[in-house]
Design an enzyme around this catalytic site. Structure first.
Site, PDB file in Angstrom:
ATOM      1  N   GLU A 105      36.396  46.183  45.492  1.00 15.30           N
ATOM      2  CA  GLU A 105      37.232  47.379  45.673  1.00 15.30           C
ATOM      3  C   GLU A 105      37.693  47.965  44.344  1.00 15.30           C
ATOM      4  OE1 GLU A 105      37.493  44.588  47.462  1.00 15.30           O
ATOM      5  OE2 GLU A 105      37.025  45.284  49.486  1.00 15.30           O
ATOM      6  N   LYS A 110      22.848  33.269  58.996  1.00 18.30           N
ATOM      7  CA  LYS A 110      23.996  33.805  59.733  1.00 18.30           C
ATOM      8  C   LYS A 110      23.602  33.920  61.213  1.00 18.30           C
ATOM      9  CE  LYS A 110      27.681  37.134  58.985  1.00 18.30           C
ATOM     10  NZ  LYS A 110      28.314  38.049  58.053  1.00 18.30           N
ATOM     11  N   ARG A 113      43.796  46.105  46.896  1.00 17.50           N
ATOM     12  CA  ARG A 113      43.251  45.394  45.747  1.00 17.50           C
ATOM     13  C   ARG A 113      43.073  46.301  44.536  1.00 17.50           C
ATOM     14  NH1 ARG A 113      39.403  40.449  47.026  1.00 17.50           N
ATOM     15  NH2 ARG A 113      41.093  39.293  47.985  1.00 17.50           N
TER      16      ARG A 113
END
Ligand code: TPP
Length: 639
Positions: free
Chosen positions: A380, A289, A408
């Site tokens: 979630e 990253k 969600r």
């Protein structure tokens, strides 16, 4: 002022669409990658935006557009914060400096923006489901486009990704999943899958055997179906025997990798070869990253996204925020610090975050009480039911979620928390219009969807003092669940008392008495009423202002008082007008039959795009000017 436009290098400036990229020789692709990386660094260094994830997939993006025929072939990104390179290569290079700005390019793939954006995205773990839908539609249509779903190792921790793989593996439709493994979510990735992927990428024996098998497979193009099948069988048996990749194999995917995701030539060859392998398959690539920008490689969480201008060599910030003056704390930090203080006095307090310890400011809790704070991954639904489980055993669970991501877990809120009357505290961050992240991230629906659920208090403080007191009151409350919503951004900067005080549940407070028009506000957006009130005072208009604090239970005593003393009510909230706080007030007032009109101000029943929070509040008319206009309109009607 002229808006800064980064200059593209000689190759990139000739690439208007992927067809231009395809004209280049394979040897030129690394140069394209270098120019693309430079362009993104240049752009984000001035205008801000998501950063590390796009830098990490430059080689993949170039290889994908070189090998596949987008927009016919469907390239489906997950989350989409890594799609800057994709956008730049697909016709948006010259407008990319408007990225995330009001009326500019969206920071995420968006179908209405470009035919190259195969699927709209912003929330994670959707790419395999969407890709499978496209693959099955292709099969039904008897067409021949290729489907590629890209998913990060963080997004792979989301249950939906596994639901999709479980389904895809059994459907046997042709699709490629590319697992972009950089060992990071926004914060360091967590969980057993992460350990598993690390084992694969570090296992030398497996890598050697895998390379041999891959070479065999990769060179079999001309060797006929029979041999390829034999080799494929051998490969599957070997992979299963030595386990790495077996998780994906068990789900019905052929596993390939790990491959160096920064070797554009290797990626190009693998993608080309995998086009000849049918059925569901997964290519595991390993990337870094922030690749190519040293500060972003070093501090990957910090460089996930950047807002302020920075030096594009050193990464040093070029502006002193607020001219060097101390800024008020963000609401998320007021929450994060209050939680530690509360947890210090109450051993039962535990905290949960689905992969947002930085975004939700849960690090202070995780550092101070590591045994009582849990990052559960991008999950979630699990986060909410996990909190419910903790609550059954007497733990006071604080579940910190962004409003948009809590969507969600709506069923879990009802089925696992509310029906069982479990006293979970939902700390709902990024409630309201969030700004540059746009429609996928606006937190507009929580008041409406939570208000509809029994055994749920729905509250929102107007300032940081109220937030602290509400969290304290919620920490001691055992009768039902409790939601506290607060927005993205900074609090008021007021002096805050150190000790907590209980707030009276379901009670608002009078900010200011006035005549004829009463504005009832819910949450920090009440600050705009104060501004509007000052403007109106100059015109000799005195409005009443009431900070209602609770959408449920409503302060009906206060509403009765307003109904008796004022001619008209305006409600104000940073959320949808459908079924939210204003609706609650209107329902109550209608039931009373007083005939006092109630005007509900909030976010209209439309998709609101991106921009700064203030631009968007003004656009939908809930900024100070919008309130002033509405008060004048109401007074004219009343006259
Ligand atoms: C459902 C959902 N929860 C949380 C987020 C916030 N979020 C955005 S990016 C991200 C990390 C994604 O990690 P990964 O998929 O590995 O991609 P990377 O950024 O490492 O490239 C998270 C948690 C989200 N977008 N969607």
């Amino acid at each position: 002022m002229e808006i800064y436009k980064p200059k593209a290098g000689p190759l990139l400036s000739e690439i208007n669409l992927p067809t231009d990229l395809k004209k280049l020789k394979p040897e030129q692709l690394q140069d394209v990658c270098d120019e693309l990386r430079e362009f993104i660094i240049d752009m984000v260094a001035v205008h801000g935006g998501h950063f590390g994830a796009s830098l990490g997939v430059i080689e993949l993006t170039v290889a994908l557009h070189y090998i596949y025929d987008s927009p016919k072939d469907q390239i489906v990104w997950d989350v989409g914060h890594q799609a800057y390179g994709h956008k730049i290569l697909t016709g948006r290079r010259d407008i990319f400096h408007t990225n995330r700005k009001y009326k500019g390019v969206s920071g995420f793939p968006k179908r209405s923006e470009s035919e190259y954006d195969a699927f709209g995205v912003g929330h994670s773990s959707t790419s395999i489901s969407a890709g499978l839908g496209m693959a099955i539609a292709r099969d039904l249509n008897q067409s021949d486009e290729k489907i590629v779903s890209i998913i990060g190792d963080g997004a792979m921790t989301g249950g939906m990704a596994f639901e999709a793989m479980n389904n895809a593996g059994a459907m046997e439709s042709d699709m490629l999943v590319i697992l972009n493994d950089n060992n990071m979510s926004i914060d360091p990735n967590v969980g057993a899958l992460k350990e598993y992927l690390a084992e694969i990428t570090t296992s030398k024996t497996f890598n050697k055997m895998r390379d041999e098998v891959y070479d065999l497979l990769g060179h079999l193009k001309g060797a006929g179906e029979k041999m390829r099948k034999a080799a494929s069988k051998l490969e599957r048996a070997m992979t299963a025997a030595i386990t790495p990749g077996a998780l994906f194999q068990a789900l019905g995917f052929k596993y390939y990798g790990p491959v160096d995701g920064h070797n554009v030539d290797a990626l190009r060859r693998h993608l080309e070869d995998l086009k000849t392998v049918s059925g569901p398959k997964l290519l595991h690539i390993v990337t870094v990253k922030g690749k190519g920008f040293a500060p972003a490689e070093r501090e990957q969480t910090k460089w996930h996204a950047q807002s302020s201008p920075f030096d594009k060599i050193t990464g040093k910030s070029l502006v002193k925020p607020n001219n060097g003056k101390k800024q008020p704390p963000k609401y998320q930090d007021v929450f994060g610090e209050a939680l530690v203080e509360l947890a210090a006095n109450n051993d039962d307090i535990v905290a949960i975050t689905p992969a947002m310890p930085s975004g939700s400011s849960l690090w202070p809790m995780m550092k101070t009480f590591p045994d009582r704070a849990f990052d559960v991954g991008i999950a979630e639904q699990h986060a909410v039911t996990f909190a419910a489980g903790l609550a059954t055993q007497g733990k006071k669970a604080f579940a910190a979620l962004y409003s948009t991501f809590l969507q969600r877990a709506y069923d879990q809120v009802i089925h696992d928390v509310a029906i069982q009357k479990l006293p979970v505290v939902f700390c709902i961050d990024r409630a309201g219009l969030v700004g540059a992240d746009g429609p996928t991230h606006h937190g507009l629906y929580d008041t409406a969807y939570l208000r509809a659920v029994p055994n749920m208090i729905v509250s929102s403080p107007m300032d940081e003092q109220e937030l602290r007191d509400m969290l304290y009151t919620a920490s001691e409350y055992q009768e039902s669940a409790w939601a506290v919503r607060y927005p993205r951004g900074r609090s008021t900067g007021m002096a805050v008392r150190e000790e907590f005080e209980k707030t009276e549940i379901g009670k608002g407070r009078i900010i200011k008495e006035g005549e004829k028009v009463a504005v009832l506000s819910f949450g920090p957006i009440g600050k705009y009423v104060i501004e509007a009130s000052e403007i109106l005072e100059k015109e000799g208009i005195q409005i009443g202002h009431f900070d209602m604090r609770y959408a449920k239970p409503l302060d009906t005593g206060m509403i009765d008082y307003v109904l008796a003393d004022y001619d008209s009510i305006i409600t104000l909230e940073d959320g949808t007008v459908l079924g939210g706080f204003g609706s609650a007030v209107a329902e109550y007032a209608a039931g009373k039959g007083t005939g006092v009109p109630v005007k509900i101000m909030g976010v209209p029943d439309e998709i609101i795009e991106h921009g700064t929070q203030r631009e968007l509040h003004d656009e939908v008319g809930i900024g100070p000017d919008g309130i002033v206009d509405e008060v004048r309109r109401v007074l004219n009607v009343l006259v």
